[in-house]
Scaffold this active site. Structure first.
Site, PDB file in Angstrom:
ATOM      1  N   HIS A 265       0.830  -1.204   0.000  1.00 20.03           N
ATOM      2  CA  HIS A 265       0.000   0.000   0.000  1.00 20.03           C
ATOM      3  C   HIS A 265       0.867   1.258   0.000  1.00 20.03           C
ATOM      4  O   HIS A 265       0.706   2.146  -0.846  1.00 20.03           O
ATOM      5  CB  HIS A 265      -0.909  -0.020   1.238  1.00 20.03           C
ATOM      6  N   GLU A 266       1.801   1.330   0.953  1.00 21.02           N
ATOM      7  CA  GLU A 266       2.647   2.525   1.047  1.00 21.02           C
ATOM      8  C   GLU A 266       3.599   2.619  -0.142  1.00 21.02           C
ATOM      9  O   GLU A 266       3.933   3.719  -0.592  1.00 21.02           O
ATOM     10  CB  GLU A 266       3.410   2.534   2.368  1.00 21.02           C
ATOM     11  N   HIS A 269       1.811   4.414  -2.844  1.00 16.87           N
ATOM     12  CA  HIS A 269       1.909   5.865  -2.651  1.00 16.87           C
ATOM     13  C   HIS A 269       3.280   6.356  -3.115  1.00 16.87           C
ATOM     14  O   HIS A 269       3.403   7.382  -3.790  1.00 16.87           O
ATOM     15  CB  HIS A 269       1.731   6.216  -1.171  1.00 16.87           C
ATOM     16  N   GLU A 295      -4.546   7.807  -3.272  1.00 18.68           N
ATOM     17  CA  GLU A 295      -5.010   6.563  -2.653  1.00 18.68           C
ATOM     18  C   GLU A 295      -5.328   5.508  -3.699  1.00 18.68           C
ATOM     19  O   GLU A 295      -5.170   4.304  -3.453  1.00 18.68           O
ATOM     20  CB  GLU A 295      -6.235   6.835  -1.786  1.00 18.68           C
TER      21      GLU A 295
END
Length: 502
Positions: A265-266, A269, A295
């Site tokens: 997820h990060e 980003h 996101e």
């Protein structure tokens, strides 16, 4: 190049330099700062936020923007120069309405609030955090009134994260999504089929988790020579400069999903930040367009890629190598089922894809009520429990697993939460288009070829910065306005067969 334009860019880059130093202190505060240093760190960051505000609201900005407004450089709204003038004008007009004292007080309250939140969460005691949250909410009300709004105060705060979005529109979109998700989750719960979730609860040593997570993050395109991975209380990603992107996670040796999908997820980003044009760092064409789009990048890599069957057809042998004890007797399809297990749960960051947006709707509704005063701060724990019973059929046994689980409100990030659901919607619609354009993403992922998707995202989204709004980007790329259909197609297409419902 126009002298006024060069001066404007110089002012913007100078302000961005100050903000990057503040971001570095913020990253350090949430990773390595000694506990006793918290009060002085609040003063350091308060000083820098005030300095950045001074730089971004000095009268020279207004003079230069007025001079450039009718110039040839501003005619093409979507060019780099047009975008710079347009977006800096929008930002300047908003910032000059905010008193510097309020900006500084918000920074100080958020730094101290985050430190208090860490302690309150560890102690499972909302009362320790309540005074900080009360102060933050009052300051956010002052911010909304200073900036102004057309419909309701929440609009002013939402605009910080999803420019031009309106509360009433999000309420409609999320309400429709909830109507579609609830019966899907109910059908899965009634299916009688249970995924072998004990697999991801087996011992996964922390060192192996970190190494495996880094391997996967690098494979999907996160550049570790321009970034790094560290540990924190609540995972986040921050850009400290054009070649300095920090991602974080947290480890639990008996919960594989938490750290691994947190890293993906990060990293998503981070891939967005690393895909922005570094030579334009500090200027709108070199900045992300909205948190919803940001996101969408993290949720795409975490869920549409990382939780796909194709991804695990490639990564399953590697998982076996990194975790030989946990992998004993496990098939690839069993692991796939385990990481896609659907079950209403208490913790947002650990929620499955089908229930995740219900967690967001709870927060979206509660923070509006807190801001309006309809919900007194001391009633938040009880209101949280009531919402969870209504939407997810469960209730937290304590504050740590309830209203203290997220860092956002302690950091004064009111208006942030709905961008997570927007991200899910954007991600699914963009992924469908990438699948068409690239001739089948599943085949690529089965072979471990993830960089074609990354390059597609670089070209279609990242390099444009703020040249187009979020809604304009989605329309340009997919030919359609944002809708919930792609997300629901994705969820039904994957989950119904897993639960014998297709």
């Amino acid at each position: 190049m126009n002298t006024a334009y060069e001066q404007l860019c110089g002012l913007a880059k100078e302000a961005a330099l100050v903000e990057s130093v503040e971001a570095l202190l913020g990253w350090d505060e949430r990773t390595y700062l000694p506990e006793a240093a918290g009060d002085y760190r609040a003063e350091q960051m308060t000083f820098l936020s005030g300095l950045a505000h001074q730089k971004r609201t000095q009268p020279k900005w207004g003079e230069l923007l007025d001079e450039l407004a009718g110039s040839d450089l501003a005619k093409d709204l979507h060019s780099d120069t047009g975008t710079t003038i347009r977006q800096l004008k929008r930002d300047y007009d908003k910032r000059v309405k905010l008193p510097q004292l309020l900006v500084e007080e918000l920074t100080r309250a958020s730094v101290l609030g985050q430190q208090a939140w860490v302690k309150a969460r560890a102690a499972n005691d909302f009362a320790m955090f309540q005074p900080h949250l009360t102060k933050i909410i009052e300051l956010k009300r002052q911010q909304a009134e200073a900036v102004g709004y057309e419909d309701q105060p929440y609009d002013a705060l939402l605009d910080d994260y999803e420019p031009q979005a309106r509360t009433k529109d999000l309420t409609s979109v999320l309400g429709k999504l909830r109507q579609e998700l609830v019966p899907l989750v109910h059908a899965i719960m009634e299916s009688g089929k249970v995924a072998p979730v004990e697999i991801v609860s087996r011992l996964h040593p922390r060192g192996a988790q970190e190494a495996f997570g880094k391997t996967a993050a690098a494979a999907i395109g996160f550049e570790f020579q321009r970034g790094r991975l560290d540990v924190t209380h609540h995972p986040f990603c921050t850009e400290l400069g054009p070649n300095d992107c920090r991602i974080t996670t947290r480890y639990d040796e008996h919960h594989f999903n938490g750290a691994f999908f947190g890293i993906l997820h990060e990293a998503g980003h981070g891939i967005y930040d690393q895909g922005l044009r570094s030579e334009l760092f500090g200027l709108p064409p070199g900045q992300f367009v909205s948190l919803g789009i940001h996101e969408s990048q993290s949720r795409m890599w975490e869920n549409l890629v990382g939780r796909s069957n194709a991804f695990w057809q490639y990564f399953f042998p590697k998982w076996q190598e990194f975790f030989p004890v946990a992998a004993e007797g496990v098939t690839q399809q069993q692991l796939f089922a385990a990481i896609n297990h659907v079950q209403p749960s208490l913790i947002r960051v650990e929620a499955d894809e089908a229930t995740y947006n219900l967690h967001i709707i709870v927060r979206f509704e509660l923070e509006q009520a807190l801001l309006s005063g309809d919900l007194p701060v001391n009633d938040l724990p009880a209101a949280w429990m009531e919402k969870y019973r209504e939407y997810l059929g469960i209730a937290p046994p304590n504050d740590a697993n309830g209203c203290l689980q997220d860092v956002h409100w302690s950091a004064a990030l009111f208006g942030y939460f709905p961008t997570y659901s927007l991200g899910n919607l954007y991600a699914s619609q963009l992924f469908e288009q990438a699948d068409k354009d690239l001739g089948g993403l599943n085949d690529l992922m089965k072979r471990g070829e993830f960089l074609q998707l990354k390059l597609w995202l670089n070209e279609k989204i990242h390099r444009h910065g703020q040249c187009y709004s979020a809604s304009e980007l989605v329309q340009r790329i997919t030919g359609k306005p944002l809708g919930s259909e792609p997300l629901m197609r994705h969820l039904r297409g994957k989950l119904l067969p897993l639960y014998g419902l297709a």
